[in-house]
Write an enzyme that holds these catalytic residues in place. Structure first.
Site, PDB file in Angstrom:
ATOM      1  N   TRP A 159       0.801  -1.219   0.000  1.00 51.22           N
ATOM      2  CA  TRP A 159       0.000   0.000   0.000  1.00 51.22           C
ATOM      3  C   TRP A 159       0.835   1.271   0.000  1.00 51.22           C
ATOM      4  O   TRP A 159       0.276   2.362  -0.038  1.00 51.22           O
ATOM      5  CB  TRP A 159      -0.932   0.009   1.224  1.00 51.22           C
ATOM      6  N   ASN A 160       2.143   1.177   0.090  1.00 49.48           N
ATOM      7  CA  ASN A 160       2.906   2.424   0.302  1.00 49.48           C
ATOM      8  C   ASN A 160       3.098   3.220  -0.987  1.00 49.48           C
ATOM      9  O   ASN A 160       3.096   4.444  -0.968  1.00 49.48           O
ATOM     10  CB  ASN A 160       4.229   2.143   1.005  1.00 49.48           C
ATOM     11  N   LYS A 183      -3.299  -8.237  -7.670  1.00 53.59           N
ATOM     12  CA  LYS A 183      -4.003  -8.204  -6.382  1.00 53.59           C
ATOM     13  C   LYS A 183      -3.379  -7.063  -5.585  1.00 53.59           C
ATOM     14  O   LYS A 183      -2.326  -7.218  -4.969  1.00 53.59           O
ATOM     15  CB  LYS A 183      -3.821  -9.537  -5.648  1.00 53.59           C
ATOM     16  N   PRO A 184      -4.030  -5.888  -5.598  1.00 55.33           N
ATOM     17  CA  PRO A 184      -3.463  -4.766  -4.845  1.00 55.33           C
ATOM     18  C   PRO A 184      -3.662  -4.954  -3.343  1.00 55.33           C
ATOM     19  O   PRO A 184      -4.451  -5.792  -2.915  1.00 55.33           O
ATOM     20  CB  PRO A 184      -4.284  -3.570  -5.353  1.00 55.33           C
ATOM     21  N   ALA A 185      -2.969  -4.126  -2.562  1.00 58.37           N
ATOM     22  CA  ALA A 185      -3.120  -4.188  -1.108  1.00 58.37           C
ATOM     23  C   ALA A 185      -4.559  -3.898  -0.710  1.00 58.37           C
ATOM     24  O   ALA A 185      -5.266  -3.117  -1.353  1.00 58.37           O
ATOM     25  CB  ALA A 185      -2.180  -3.187  -0.444  1.00 58.37           C
ATOM     26  N   GLY A 236       6.441  -6.526  -0.910  1.00 54.36           N
ATOM     27  CA  GLY A 236       5.819  -6.475   0.411  1.00 54.36           C
ATOM     28  C   GLY A 236       6.850  -6.803   1.473  1.00 54.36           C
ATOM     29  O   GLY A 236       8.056  -6.672   1.244  1.00 54.36           O
ATOM     30  N   SER A 237       6.367  -7.251   2.608  1.00 59.13           N
ATOM     31  CA  SER A 237       7.266  -7.494   3.737  1.00 59.13           C
ATOM     32  C   SER A 237       8.084  -8.767   3.526  1.00 59.13           C
ATOM     33  O   SER A 237       7.680  -9.679   2.806  1.00 59.13           O
ATOM     34  CB  SER A 237       6.443  -7.612   5.019  1.00 59.13           C
ATOM     35  N   GLU A 257      10.355  -8.417  -3.906  1.00 60.92           N
ATOM     36  CA  GLU A 257      10.932  -7.117  -3.498  1.00 60.92           C
ATOM     37  C   GLU A 257      10.455  -6.880  -2.075  1.00 60.92           C
ATOM     38  O   GLU A 257       9.280  -6.576  -1.856  1.00 60.92           O
ATOM     39  CB  GLU A 257      10.446  -6.003  -4.433  1.00 60.92           C
ATOM     40  N   CYS A 291      10.249   1.230   1.505  1.00 59.51           N
ATOM     41  CA  CYS A 291      11.188   0.137   1.749  1.00 59.51           C
ATOM     42  C   CYS A 291      12.620   0.661   1.804  1.00 59.51           C
ATOM     43  O   CYS A 291      13.445   0.123   2.528  1.00 59.51           O
ATOM     44  CB  CYS A 291      11.037  -0.927   0.668  1.00 59.51           C
ATOM     45  N   GLU A 393      12.927  -3.300  10.464  1.00 57.96           N
ATOM     46  CA  GLU A 393      12.277  -2.273   9.655  1.00 57.96           C
ATOM     47  C   GLU A 393      11.181  -1.585  10.475  1.00 57.96           C
ATOM     48  O   GLU A 393      10.272  -2.235  10.974  1.00 57.96           O
ATOM     49  CB  GLU A 393      11.657  -2.935   8.421  1.00 57.96           C
TER      50      GLU A 393
HETATM   51  P1  NAP Z   1       2.671  -7.136   3.266  1.00 62.37           P
HETATM   52  O1  NAP Z   1       1.873  -7.207   4.502  1.00 62.37           O
HETATM   53  O2  NAP Z   1       3.765  -8.111   3.067  1.00 62.37           O
HETATM   54  O3  NAP Z   1       1.634  -7.229   2.055  1.00 62.37           O
HETATM   55  C1  NAP Z   1       2.021  -7.097   0.705  1.00 62.37           C
HETATM   56  C2  NAP Z   1       0.963  -7.726  -0.175  1.00 62.37           C
HETATM   57  O4  NAP Z   1       0.929  -9.130   0.085  1.00 62.37           O
HETATM   58  C3  NAP Z   1      -0.449  -7.212   0.105  1.00 62.37           C
HETATM   59  O5  NAP Z   1      -1.159  -7.151  -1.111  1.00 62.37           O
HETATM   60  C4  NAP Z   1      -0.998  -8.292   0.996  1.00 62.37           C
HETATM   61  O6  NAP Z   1      -2.399  -8.326   0.999  1.00 62.37           O
HETATM   62  C5  NAP Z   1      -0.403  -9.524   0.366  1.00 62.37           C
HETATM   63  N1  NAP Z   1      -0.379 -10.732   1.190  1.00 62.37           N
HETATM   64  C6  NAP Z   1      -0.448 -10.829   2.547  1.00 62.37           C
HETATM   65  N2  NAP Z   1      -0.437 -12.128   2.908  1.00 62.37           N
HETATM   66  C7  NAP Z   1      -0.371 -12.866   1.781  1.00 62.37           C
HETATM   67  C8  NAP Z   1      -0.338 -14.266   1.497  1.00 62.37           C
HETATM   68  N3  NAP Z   1      -0.391 -15.184   2.471  1.00 62.37           N
HETATM   69  N4  NAP Z   1      -0.249 -14.672   0.205  1.00 62.37           N
HETATM   70  C9  NAP Z   1      -0.204 -13.762  -0.775  1.00 62.37           C
HETATM   71  N5  NAP Z   1      -0.249 -12.434  -0.580  1.00 62.37           N
HETATM   72  C10 NAP Z   1      -0.322 -11.982   0.685  1.00 62.37           C
HETATM   73  O7  NAP Z   1       3.323  -5.697   3.090  1.00 62.37           O
HETATM   74  P2  NAP Z   1       2.630  -4.302   3.329  1.00 62.37           P
HETATM   75  O8  NAP Z   1       2.429  -4.128   4.797  1.00 62.37           O
HETATM   76  O9  NAP Z   1       1.482  -4.145   2.435  1.00 62.37           O
HETATM   77  O10 NAP Z   1       3.798  -3.316   2.786  1.00 62.37           O
HETATM   78  C11 NAP Z   1       4.889  -2.931   3.518  1.00 62.37           C
HETATM   79  C12 NAP Z   1       6.096  -3.813   3.236  1.00 62.37           C
HETATM   80  O11 NAP Z   1       6.413  -3.799   1.851  1.00 62.37           O
HETATM   81  C13 NAP Z   1       7.348  -3.323   3.932  1.00 62.37           C
HETATM   82  O12 NAP Z   1       8.019  -4.411   4.507  1.00 62.37           O
HETATM   83  C14 NAP Z   1       8.171  -2.724   2.801  1.00 62.37           C
HETATM   84  O13 NAP Z   1       9.548  -2.680   3.025  1.00 62.37           O
HETATM   85  C15 NAP Z   1       7.817  -3.607   1.680  1.00 62.37           C
HETATM   86  N6  NAP Z   1       8.130  -2.938   0.415  1.00 62.37           N
HETATM   87  C16 NAP Z   1       9.197  -3.363  -0.336  1.00 62.37           C
HETATM   88  C17 NAP Z   1       9.533  -2.712  -1.522  1.00 62.37           C
HETATM   89  C18 NAP Z   1      10.695  -3.158  -2.376  1.00 62.37           C
HETATM   90  O14 NAP Z   1      10.736  -2.779  -3.534  1.00 62.37           O
HETATM   91  N7  NAP Z   1      11.637  -3.936  -1.867  1.00 62.37           N
HETATM   92  C19 NAP Z   1       8.769  -1.624  -1.938  1.00 62.37           C
HETATM   93  C20 NAP Z   1       7.700  -1.208  -1.153  1.00 62.37           C
HETATM   94  C21 NAP Z   1       7.374  -1.888   0.014  1.00 62.37           C
HETATM   95  P3  NAP Z   1      -3.213  -7.465   2.100  1.00 62.37           P
HETATM   96  O15 NAP Z   1      -2.930  -6.033   1.863  1.00 62.37           O
HETATM   97  O16 NAP Z   1      -4.617  -7.770   1.819  1.00 62.37           O
HETATM   98  O17 NAP Z   1      -2.741  -7.946   3.430  1.00 62.37           O
HETATM   99 MG    MG Z   2       0.111  -6.004   5.482  1.00 62.15          MG
END
Ligand code: NAP
Ligand code: MG
Length: 493
Positions: A159-160, A183-185, A236-237, A257, A291, A393
């Protein structure tokens, strides 16, 4: 004056998904989408059912052969049209993003414009993908190494950066000849649906791009497990990235990523004013929800006290506001309660271990902040690696600062976490600069700047920060399989 009331911007997409070139009402449970600056509900999306996910993947599979075999110029033209349509509607798309994510509208508009730029960049790259002819060990043979698009991509995004992180995957897929299900956040689905509307307007064939909304653990997981998905493009995370890798039941291509805890090093030779300005921008922009945010800063002893004082002053000077009403504010609300509570947890943990509060540390005062997820940009000094802010983080508007005696010590500390995404350094001594660029163990090193990424260079992490690259030609090549064709033609044999 256009109507930028959040709910009127998104009401046409209530519970809608974009599947096989058409809008369809989702039949699953309703999810409310919140404006994080006010707490008000701006709209609803549906948690896609397994049947809806399957329909989207099936449509993408059906659309793949024709899209893959279209000449690159056809795909490039489609991407140029998409980029033009997005740029032309940047104000409204930015307002949608601000309404669901919280960043100020001007910053959101910058992100939409970068999405349009990505469309044009990958349009051009689409026409420049080529293979190789490899020398053989005997006469009469020829070996061709050709690139073929992987197939159906599932893009799962956070979502960021709700537009760019969808966009890099979308643009590379379209350029390569892949088809995609996005599948967006859960927090920011409307920006992705707004992008889908532009895809439809651009005349991209049905099924090439699909957007399904809903929860990660249901919809995201269903995509990970779907046998007709050939590649997962995930941002994502680190925890969810690892879970996806572990729970995927079949062999699939993956780019992950993931998270970071990015260090900055300021040496005695640095331009301190520039270092302070850089630290302020990259620690607090988007409320630290990046990130590649600077999470921790190591400063040479001789300039430490001066740097800390100036960073505190700069953090206090940042303006905070409701991003919809104050488009030019430096920072807006955080996207949800979750990153705010983690920020507070990291702050309390550090204060308990004797960190010194230099700026921020609380929510801003005033009735306009009462219902949103606001927090003041916060600087902590005298930090150690016993504190969570220095090794985990934070993903919020909090930065920890520590002093160092030698460059060896600073580089060791910078490399000491499980992450390897980006690192920043300010120095003017050439030997220091060379050592910093060579010895920092991460995918991006930015020296005397904090804008680490550009569109035409690869971007990706090491260690627990991920595998694979986005951006640049390398980001496009992640969407191809290689094929070696060994051919006996007999000439010269
Ligand atoms: P997240 O909780 O890991 O979620 C990312 C995406 O994965 C969301 O669409 C989420 O859906 C989905 N997801 C959650 N559980 C899943 C599962 N079991 N199977 C498949 N998909 C699943 O991350 P976030 O809180 O949205 O974003 C913050 C994180 O993203 C931070 O750690 C940040 O560092 C990282 N990030 C990394 C980069 C990079 O380029 N390296 C860039 C930006 C952000 P829901 O939203 O519905 O939970
Ligand atoms: Mg999340």
């Amino acid at each position: 004056m256009p109507d930028w009331h959040p709910s009127s911007l998104v009401s046409k997409w209530t519970k809608q998904m974009f599947i096989d070139g058409a809008w369809r009402a989702g039949s699953g449970p309703t999810i409310d989408v919140e404006n994080p600056a006010t707490g008000a509900t701006i709209g609803q999306v549906a948690d896609a059912t397994l049947e809806e996910v399957n329909d989207a993947v099936t449509a993408a599979r059906r659309a793949f052969p024709a899209w893959a075999s279209a000449v690159p110029r056809t795909r490039a033209d489609a991407l140029h049209r998409l980029g033009d349509l997005i740029a032309a509607d940047a104000d409204a798309m930015a307002a949608i993003m601000t309404a669901e994510q919280g960043k100020p509208r001007n910053e959101a508009k910058g992100e939409i414009e970068k999405l349009a730029e990505a469309c044009h960049f990958y349009a051009e790259e689409a026409t420049r993908v080529h293979g190789e002819i490899v020398p053989n060990d005997r006469p009469g043979f020829q070996s061709l190494v050709v690139r073929e698009p992987i197939g159906v991509v599932a893009a799962i995004t956070p979502w960021n950066y709700p537009a760019e992180l969808v966009g890099w995957k979308l643009c590379a897929s379209l350029a390569a000849g892949c088809t995609i299900v996005i599948k967006p956040a859960e927090l920011t689905p409307f920006t992705a649906l707004a992008i889908a509307a532009k895809v439809a307007e651009a005349g991209i064939p049905a099924g090439v791009v699909n957007v399904v909304t809903g929860l990660g653990r249901s919809v995201g997981q269903a995509l990970v497990e779907h046998p007709q998905v050939d590649k997962i493009a995930f941002t994502g995370s680190s925890a969810v990235g690892l879970h996806i890798q572990r729970s995927c039941p079949s062999v699939k291509r993956m780019t992950l990523e993931l998270g970071g805890n990015c260090p900055m090093i300021v040496t005695e030779s640095a331009d301190i004013a520039a270092a302070v300005a850089g630290a302020t921008r990259r620690s607090f922009r988007n409320m630290g929800q990046i990130c590649i945010a600077i999470n921790r800063i190591y400063v040479a002893e001789a300039v430490y006290a001066d740097f800390v004082t100036r960073l505190g002053t700069a953090a206090d000077a940042l303006t905070i506001g409701d991003g919809m009403e104050r488009p030019d504010a430096d920072v807006g609300a955080m996207a949800s309660a979750e990153p705010l509570s983690k920020t507070k947890a990291h702050l309390h943990d550090a204060l308990e271990r004797n960190a010194r509060l230099v700026a921020g540390g609380a929510a801003p005062e005033g009735a306009q902040f009462a219902n949103g997820h606001f927090f003041r940009p916060t600087v902590l000094a005298d930090c150690t690696h016993a504190m969570r802010v220095m090794t985990e983080e934070t993903f919020g508007p909090l930065v920890g600062v520590a002093s160092f005696a030698t460059l060896d010590e600073a580089i060791t500390l910078a490399n000491e976490t499980s992450y390897g995404l980006s690192a920043y350094a300010y120095a003017r001594d050439l030997t220091e600069i060379h050592r910093l660029s060579a010895e920092l163990d991460c995918g991006n090193v930015a020296i005397n700047t904090v804008d680490a990424g550009i569109m035409n260079a690869p971007y990706g992490g090491r260690k627990q920060s991920g595998i694979g690259y986005e951006h640049g030609r390398e980001g496009l090549l992640e969407y191809f399989n290689l094929k070696h064709v060994r051919l006996f033609h007999g000439v010269g044999a």
